[in-house]
Motif scaffolding. Structure first.
Motif, PDB file in Angstrom:
ATOM      1  N   MET A  88      -0.303   8.063  -6.292  1.00  0.00           N
ATOM      2  CA  MET A  88      -1.004   9.256  -5.824  1.00  0.00           C
ATOM      3  C   MET A  88      -0.448  10.556  -6.398  1.00  0.00           C
ATOM      4  O   MET A  88      -1.224  11.472  -6.681  1.00  0.00           O
ATOM      5  CB  MET A  88      -1.047   9.293  -4.297  1.00  0.00           C
TER       6      MET A  88
ATOM      7  N   SER B  46       1.009   3.875  -3.033  1.00  0.00           N
ATOM      8  CA  SER B  46       0.677   5.279  -2.765  1.00  0.00           C
ATOM      9  C   SER B  46       1.752   6.197  -3.309  1.00  0.00           C
ATOM     10  O   SER B  46       1.456   7.231  -3.938  1.00  0.00           O
ATOM     11  CB  SER B  46       0.499   5.503  -1.258  1.00  0.00           C
TER      12      SER B  46
ATOM     13  N   ILE C 260      -0.902   9.796   4.948  1.00  0.00           N
ATOM     14  CA  ILE C 260      -1.099   8.557   4.182  1.00  0.00           C
ATOM     15  C   ILE C 260      -0.052   7.524   4.581  1.00  0.00           C
ATOM     16  O   ILE C 260      -0.354   6.339   4.759  1.00  0.00           O
ATOM     17  CB  ILE C 260      -1.046   8.855   2.673  1.00  0.00           C
TER      18      ILE C 260
ATOM     19  N   GLY D 234       0.805  -1.216   0.000  1.00  0.00           N
ATOM     20  CA  GLY D 234       0.000   0.000   0.000  1.00  0.00           C
ATOM     21  C   GLY D 234       0.839   1.267   0.000  1.00  0.00           C
ATOM     22  O   GLY D 234       0.552   2.205  -0.754  1.00  0.00           O
TER      23      GLY D 234
ATOM     24  N   TRP E  99      -1.792  14.247  -2.258  1.00  0.00           N
ATOM     25  CA  TRP E  99      -0.501  13.684  -1.866  1.00  0.00           C
ATOM     26  C   TRP E  99       0.426  14.764  -1.335  1.00  0.00           C
ATOM     27  O   TRP E  99       1.118  14.557  -0.332  1.00  0.00           O
ATOM     28  CB  TRP E  99       0.125  12.962  -3.054  1.00  0.00           C
TER      29      TRP E  99
ATOM     30  N   TRP F  23      -0.654   3.653   6.468  1.00  0.00           N
ATOM     31  CA  TRP F  23      -0.160   2.326   6.079  1.00  0.00           C
ATOM     32  C   TRP F  23       0.718   1.715   7.166  1.00  0.00           C
ATOM     33  O   TRP F  23       0.711   0.495   7.358  1.00  0.00           O
ATOM     34  CB  TRP F  23       0.602   2.410   4.759  1.00  0.00           C
TER      35      TRP F  23
ATOM     36  N   SER G 197       0.778  13.548   2.389  1.00  0.00           N
ATOM     37  CA  SER G 197       1.590  12.343   2.220  1.00  0.00           C
ATOM     38  C   SER G 197       2.011  11.753   3.561  1.00  0.00           C
ATOM     39  O   SER G 197       2.083  10.524   3.714  1.00  0.00           O
ATOM     40  CB  SER G 197       2.820  12.648   1.361  1.00  0.00           C
TER      41      SER G 197
END
Length: 476
Positions: free
Chosen positions: A50, A46, A65, A42, A58, A69, A62
């Motif tokens: 992204m 990403s 995100i 993932g 992003w 994960w 970021s």
């Protein structure tokens, strides 16, 4: 186990993904399912998709995100095995791997950012090729991170008047941020880990010199002729204003921030001293042993970074276009990568007994002897996506883990592991930390760098033929 943890355990067991704990408290890779690699996949997807599909999201989120994960691995692991096991995984990834990694990168980034090549020269094919060659030579002396930070800005300034200014940065990542670091343990983190395991300091200098020279020669030649082609096409395009005009005179370039050169030498001394001094004292923190020399090394490196910041005039960093965002982005993303990679590395360490046993079989001949080309390509391809330092350790241990034997009886196997980890770190942006730092700096200067898969297209076209040639000449 909590009720939520029991529910997750039942759910995961239904998918066959509940692992056992190994004796040292980490996940037992032999009982892991590939489902535990989803968070790692993932974060990589990403990073790859992204910026192309949701660039604004992003850019602003970021870090969140990446955190998502990381928690996607840590929380289920904690729910199934308890808080203590999750804390152990977190602390081990942080103290044994991430902190030493990011401290060294931060220090080299900071010190190199205080060294300014003043003046500017026109980015002709000959000049650009010369800059790439100089950076490649520096990479094994001051590390791929140090060389990248010193040389990327002069290369960008030399080409900021050109329409076609992507290919110099792509080849810079190939050569300066990766392949140039293959000759000493100072060059690239995987070789430094090998040095700590007992590999002689100049072993890779002797054993990888020809392969490195071959790849460097081929790539510099390809770059020179490509740059000539693009330079010829510039004449038919509207002329762009040069934001940093060329400096005239016989000596157009100068060096400012020379006081950082002894600091850079101090970084090298600290790294070597931490490997040579083994007092046998360690701090035991939640199941992770942190050697005293590692603590003192990281403190000394941070002190050198602070010294560089204190004694470098602000205008040097300003003229260098220095800012903290590139290293901050690397720190955020690799924090998630180092945690989400835990089950993936465990599965690889399980060897033929684990879910990645098919991959392990690719590096072993039917008679049980190492299959050298398999070690080169498996170490390399996985280094391109799993980060080359931990991948090097996995295959180093898979090949026996004894440095004395690997340097002699199985020297070609160690050559293949070392070459694969360093050379093929150039295949993706995430293969080696300087790749991402150079990408961030180039984009901040307005260079329209290719996305994740676009960059892989460049690397496949220009790197894979050379790797096939190296395999044929050295490893078959």
């Amino acid at each position: 186990m909590t009720g939520g943890g029991l529910f997750l355990a039942v759910m995961f067991s239904g998918m066959g993904v509940v692992p056992a704990l190994a004796a040292e408290g980490g996940p037992d890779g032999a009982s892991l399912s590939l489902f535990w690699g989803i968070p790692f996949a993932g974060i990589l997807l990403s990073i790859a998709l992204m910026p192309l599909l949701a660039a604004r999201v992003w850019h602003h989120h970021s870090g969140k995100i990446a955190l998502f994960w990381a928690l996607a691995f840590l929380m289920p692991f904690g729910a199934v095995f308890g808080v203590e096991a999750a804390a152990h995984a977190l602390v081990h990834a942080a103290l044994a791997e991430y902190v030493p990694f990011i401290v060294l990168l931060f220090t080299l980034f900071t010190v190199a950012g205080g060294i300014l090549l003043t003046g500017n020269i026109n980015g002709t094919p000959a000049v650009n090729t010369g800059l790439l060659a100089i950076g490649t030579l520096l990479a094994s002396v001051i590390g791929t991170t140090g060389a990248s930070m010193v040389m990327i800005r002069p290369l960008l300034r030399a080409n900021d008047h050109r329409h076609h200014n992507v290919h110099p940065v792509v080849f810079f990542i190939f050569l300066v941020s990766n392949i140039g670091g293959a000759l000493t343990p100072l060059g690239d983190p995987p070789l430094f880990l090998g040095f700590l395991k007992g590999v002689d300091f100049f072993w890779t200098t002797r054993h990888l010199a020809l392969e490195t020279a071959l790849l460097v020669g081929l790539l510099l030649a390809a770059f020179y002729w490509m740059d000539r082609y693009f330079q010829a096409r510039e004449a038919a395009l509207p002329k762009r204003a040069d934001p940093t005009p060329d400096t005239g005179g016989d000596l157009p370039l100068g060096l400012r921030g020379r006081r950082n050169l002894p600091v850079l030498a101090g970084v090298i001394v600290v790294i070597l001293a931490s490997a040579a001094w083994q007092p046998g004292i360690a701090f035991h923190i939640l199941g992770t042993d942190v050697p005293l020399q590692a603590v003192l090394r990281d403190v000394a490196l941070l002190a050198l970074a602070g010294l560089s910041l204190a004694m470098t005039p602000a205008f040097i960093r300003e003229r260098n276009g220095f800012d903290w965002e590139p290293i901050a982005e690397v720190a955020r993303l690799f924090a998630a990568i180092f945690l989400a990679i835990v089950p993936v590395i465990a599965m690889l360490r399980a060897g033929s007994e684990g879910p990645m046993g098919g991959l392990v079989a690719l590096v072993t001949r039917p008679d049980g002897e190492p299959f050298v080309p398999g070690y080169f390509w498996m170490t390399g391809v996985l280094s391109a996506f799993l980060d080359n330092a931990p991948t090097y350790l996995v295959f180093f241990n898979l090949a026996g883990g004894d440095a004395a034997t690997l340097m002699t009886t199985h020297a070609r196997t160690l050559e293949a592991i070392s070459a694969g980890a360093v050379f093929m770190g150039a295949l993706t942006y995430v293969g080696n930390a300087p790749n991402f730092m150079v990408l961030a700096i180039a984009r901040s200067r307005g260079v329209r760098m290719p996305g994740f898969f676009g960059y892989i297209g460049w690397s496949a076209l220009f790197l894979l033929p050379g790797f096939v040639l190296v395999t044929w000449l050295s490893f078959l």
